[in-house]
Motif scaffolding. Sequence first.
Motif, PDB file in Angstrom:
ATOM      1  N   LEU A  90       0.838  -1.196   0.000  1.00 49.25           N
ATOM      2  CA  LEU A  90       0.000   0.000   0.000  1.00 49.25           C
ATOM      3  C   LEU A  90       0.870   1.242   0.000  1.00 49.25           C
ATOM      4  O   LEU A  90       0.867   2.041   0.934  1.00 49.25           O
ATOM      5  N   GLY A  91       1.669   1.385  -1.035  1.00 48.02           N
ATOM      6  CA  GLY A  91       2.598   2.501  -1.108  1.00 48.02           C
ATOM      7  C   GLY A  91       3.607   2.414   0.023  1.00 48.02           C
ATOM      8  O   GLY A  91       4.170   1.369   0.281  1.00 48.02           O
ATOM      9  N   ALA A  92       3.814   3.531   0.721  1.00 49.35           N
ATOM     10  CA  ALA A  92       4.734   3.532   1.861  1.00 49.35           C
ATOM     11  C   ALA A  92       4.027   3.169   3.158  1.00 49.35           C
ATOM     12  O   ALA A  92       4.653   3.085   4.206  1.00 49.35           O
ATOM     13  N   GLY A  93       2.717   2.945   3.087  1.00 47.33           N
ATOM     14  CA  GLY A  93       1.958   2.621   4.287  1.00 47.33           C
ATOM     15  C   GLY A  93       2.265   1.230   4.811  1.00 47.33           C
ATOM     16  O   GLY A  93       2.584   0.319   4.046  1.00 47.33           O
ATOM     17  N   ASP A  94       2.167   1.065   6.119  1.00 45.45           N
ATOM     18  CA  ASP A  94       2.443  -0.211   6.765  1.00 45.45           C
ATOM     19  C   ASP A  94       1.135  -0.999   6.857  1.00 45.45           C
ATOM     20  O   ASP A  94       0.296  -0.750   7.725  1.00 45.45           O
ATOM     21  N   SER A  95       0.952  -1.961   5.961  1.00 44.42           N
ATOM     22  CA  SER A  95      -0.306  -2.704   5.903  1.00 44.42           C
ATOM     23  C   SER A  95      -0.497  -3.617   7.104  1.00 44.42           C
ATOM     24  O   SER A  95      -1.626  -3.821   7.563  1.00 44.42           O
ATOM     25  N   LEU A  96       0.573  -4.181   7.639  1.00 45.95           N
ATOM     26  CA  LEU A  96       0.444  -5.038   8.816  1.00 45.95           C
ATOM     27  C   LEU A  96      -0.004  -4.222  10.031  1.00 45.95           C
ATOM     28  O   LEU A  96      -0.820  -4.679  10.833  1.00 45.95           O
ATOM     29  N   LYS A  97       0.515  -3.011  10.141  1.00 41.38           N
ATOM     30  CA  LYS A  97       0.094  -2.123  11.227  1.00 41.38           C
ATOM     31  C   LYS A  97      -1.375  -1.758  11.055  1.00 41.38           C
ATOM     32  O   LYS A  97      -2.133  -1.682  12.037  1.00 41.38           O
TER      33      LYS A  97
END
Length: 263
Positions: A90-97
Amino acid sequence: METNLGTWDRGSETEGQRLSPFRYGESVADQPAKIRIVVVDEQPLLRQGISAYLDSQPDMMVCGEAGSVSDARSKVAECQPQFVVTALRLGAGDSLKLIKELKTQNPRLRILVYSAFAESIFAERAMRAGASGYVMKQAPSEKLAVAIREIVKGGIYVSREVALSAFRKSLQRSRKSGHAVRSGTSLEELSNREMHIFQVLGSGLVTRQIAASLGLSVKTIESHRENIKHKLHVGSSGELRVRAVKWVKRSLSAEEPVFHKCR
């Protein structure tokens, strides 16, 4: 006596009124509620293809789409879905978070991850974060619907290979010998934070950009980068970036067939 769908019983019809096309004794309230789903993927074409496929299922309804971590948060709050289907990239977003946050806010929410990133590396991470299943993007689109239905019933969904691998690991952990030694050269050695930094590093972001996107200091990112180099036995930052870029490119190439399957 039952009528066929779409026909009326002329003998039971009153003036100026037609009977419902449902069978006798059946009402809209009797119809099972559809599973409300939010689809999260940074690629619009892929996201729309997944949404169209899920909407075509008789027991599913996509109530919203999102292309980033921030959009996903607001869309879930707006739609109040029962289910989230999300990509890992998801771009630079942290998907696990993001998965952890959504599960903390709504423990009853069910989450399925679909990704081109190796299941052997990410399935366990996603499940620990709060997901109930993991489907590879290279899998037939039908697997997505099967996984959703399985999870809604209260189950979990991973491939047979990953399930067997998890079983073998549990057997190894139960042994008291202590002779099992991990290789130290696999991506599995990286923490979730390190894995995310490795991913965005391979997407072309430099240290300062990564720090800004994650809300961390440059020194913290540099420290994570050194740990990654050590765990992967990489000698320089340049070599690490090359390896990360190659890994991301392989993952992206694995996503290409999905566009055809979801149309």
